[in-house]
Design a protein around this motif. Structure first.
Motif, mmCIF file in Angstrom:
data_model
loop_
_atom_site.group_PDB
_atom_site.id
_atom_site.type_symbol
_atom_site.label_atom_id
_atom_site.label_comp_id
_atom_site.label_asym_id
_atom_site.label_seq_id
_atom_site.Cartn_x
_atom_site.Cartn_y
_atom_site.Cartn_z
ATOM 1 N N LYS A 193 -11.235 10.825 -22.811
ATOM 2 C CA LYS A 193 -10.838 9.481 -23.320
ATOM 3 C C LYS A 193 -9.555 8.843 -22.649
ATOM 4 C CE LYS A 193 -13.226 10.732 -27.704
ATOM 5 N NZ LYS A 193 -13.004 10.941 -29.072
ATOM 6 N N ILE A 194 -8.577 9.453 -22.575
ATOM 7 C CA ILE A 194 -7.382 8.787 -21.989
ATOM 8 C C ILE A 194 -7.545 8.323 -20.407
ATOM 9 C CG2 ILE A 194 -4.999 9.133 -21.413
ATOM 10 C CD1 ILE A 194 -4.753 11.012 -23.947
ATOM 11 N N ARG A 203 -10.484 1.870 -17.072
ATOM 12 C CA ARG A 203 -10.971 0.711 -17.633
ATOM 13 C C ARG A 203 -9.836 -0.375 -17.579
ATOM 14 N NH1 ARG A 203 -14.262 3.716 -21.362
ATOM 15 N NH2 ARG A 203 -12.672 3.438 -22.782
ATOM 16 N N THR A 204 -8.612 -0.109 -18.138
ATOM 17 C CA THR A 204 -7.391 -0.722 -18.035
ATOM 18 C C THR A 204 -7.080 -1.467 -16.651
ATOM 19 O OG1 THR A 204 -6.583 0.062 -19.989
ATOM 20 C CG2 THR A 204 -5.094 -1.204 -18.607
ATOM 21 N N ARG A 248 -5.412 -0.011 -23.433
ATOM 22 C CA ARG A 248 -6.455 -1.248 -22.826
ATOM 23 C C ARG A 248 -5.518 -2.550 -22.637
ATOM 24 N NH1 ARG A 248 -8.637 -3.818 -28.417
ATOM 25 N NH2 ARG A 248 -6.712 -4.163 -29.478
ATOM 26 N N ALA A 249 -5.935 -3.282 -21.728
ATOM 27 C CA ALA A 249 -5.452 -4.484 -21.044
ATOM 28 C C ALA A 249 -6.164 -5.631 -21.871
ATOM 29 C CB ALA A 249 -5.668 -4.429 -19.545
ATOM 30 N N ILE A 250 -5.018 -6.508 -22.178
ATOM 31 C CA ILE A 250 -5.484 -7.859 -22.999
ATOM 32 C C ILE A 250 -4.950 -9.148 -22.305
ATOM 33 C CG2 ILE A 250 -6.152 -6.593 -25.018
ATOM 34 C CD1 ILE A 250 -3.390 -7.702 -26.012
ATOM 35 N N ASN A 264 -5.663 8.113 -13.069
ATOM 36 C CA ASN A 264 -6.479 8.240 -14.189
ATOM 37 C C ASN A 264 -7.943 9.038 -13.687
ATOM 38 O OD1 ASN A 264 -5.244 6.665 -16.781
ATOM 39 N ND2 ASN A 264 -4.753 5.455 -15.209
ATOM 40 N N ALA A 265 -8.472 8.580 -12.417
ATOM 41 C CA ALA A 265 -9.535 8.949 -12.101
ATOM 42 C C ALA A 265 -9.391 10.550 -11.802
ATOM 43 C CB ALA A 265 -10.181 8.626 -10.987
ATOM 44 N N LYS A 266 -7.942 10.762 -11.075
ATOM 45 C CA LYS A 266 -7.869 12.354 -10.988
ATOM 46 C C LYS A 266 -7.879 13.161 -12.277
ATOM 47 C CE LYS A 266 -6.704 15.659 -8.437
ATOM 48 N NZ LYS A 266 -7.718 16.570 -7.885
ATOM 49 N N SER A 267 -7.295 12.654 -13.560
ATOM 50 C CA SER A 267 -7.174 13.092 -14.799
ATOM 51 C C SER A 267 -8.487 13.291 -15.375
ATOM 52 C CB SER A 267 -6.121 12.144 -15.678
ATOM 53 O OG SER A 267 -6.857 11.118 -16.116
#
Length: 261
Positions: free
Chosen positions: A6-7, A13-14, A70-72, A243-246
């Protein structure tokens, strides 16, 4: 393991949202009057950690782990862009706080910093999309004469010359100042409308207010720092890869656990 997935996915996505914003900035680096958008990060909910999940120190209090980010879009940055010279007498730039007004065919007023106006065959003055420049006229625009004789003062007063060489006052460009630029609603293409609670002063009805100065034969460029945007793009790419590696690592660990069980 599932939290790890999830992280990682929330981080991807962020990063993608940040990359979309950076790409928009780079694409509009040469767009007249464009104002860059700023992206902030917010943390998602935190999960409490117990002794059955991880070994905790005796001094640990309220131990928890974030389940991602998340990014806003925080706001639009309305700082002044670079002003460059132009040859057209209807190219205008604003220096200071304020906006031009343009009116669409339905009569709706929009605010913009893009001063790339033009005079059309019917003598109307519009932006590139055909929206009329907001102004009051003292003489019909068809009688304004040669474009080369038209001048615009710092307060938006439009002047020209008659056939006898006399100076004529032709009209005045109406300038607008919102109570807060942060409360403007973006319509895209560098155009804004004030929010419902945002006061809007104009130089026609409220001449005592503070308005930007008009510069004729000039254009305000975007306030995008191209070098900074390119740097942000590289950093965002690296963040996406991490993040993709995680996610890949968490998936491999789950596969090992399933094999053992």
């Amino acid at each position: 393991m599932f939290n790890g997935l999830k992280i990682g996915t929330s981080g991807m996505r962020t990063a993608q949202k940040v990359m979309d914003n950076v790409a928009d900035q780079i694409a509009n680096a040469d767009t007249n009057g464009y104002k860059k958008k700023e992206v902030n990060f917010s943390e998602l909910l935190r999960n409490q950690m117990g002794e059955n999940q991880v070994q905790l120190s005796e001094n640990a209090q309220n131990a928890s782990i974030s389940i991602g980010s998340r990014a806003i879009y925080a706001k639009t940055n309305h700082t002044q862009g670079t002003v460059v010279g132009s040859e057209s007498p209807f190219h205008l730039a604003l220096e200071g706080r304020g906006y031009f007004g343009v009116v669409d065919p339905e009569g709706n007023l929009m605010l913009t910093r893009n001063g790339a106006f033009q005079k059309n065959g019917d003598s109307s003055i519009t932006d590139e999309e055909g929206n009329l420049l907001s102004m009051e006229t003292y003489l019909p625009q068809s009688q304004w004469g040669e474009e080369s004789s038209i001048s615009v003062s710092e307060n938006g007063l439009i002047s020209g010359r008659s056939q006898n060489g006399e100076t004529l006052t032709l009209g005045r460009i109406i300038l607008y100042t919102p109570g807060s630029s942060d409360q403007l609603i973006s319509l895209g293409e560098g155009k804004y409308i004030p929010g419902n609670e945002t006061p809007l002063l104009n130089s026609l009805d409220n001449p005592e207010g503070a308005y930007a100065s008009v510069r004729q034969k000039a254009l305000e460029k975007s306030n995008v720092d191209l070098v900074g945007s390119m740097t942000d793009m590289i950093l965002t790419q690296r963040a996406y890869q991490v993040n993709a590696k995680s996610v890949t690592t968490a998936d491999e660990m789950l596969e090992v656990i399933n094999t053992i069980l």
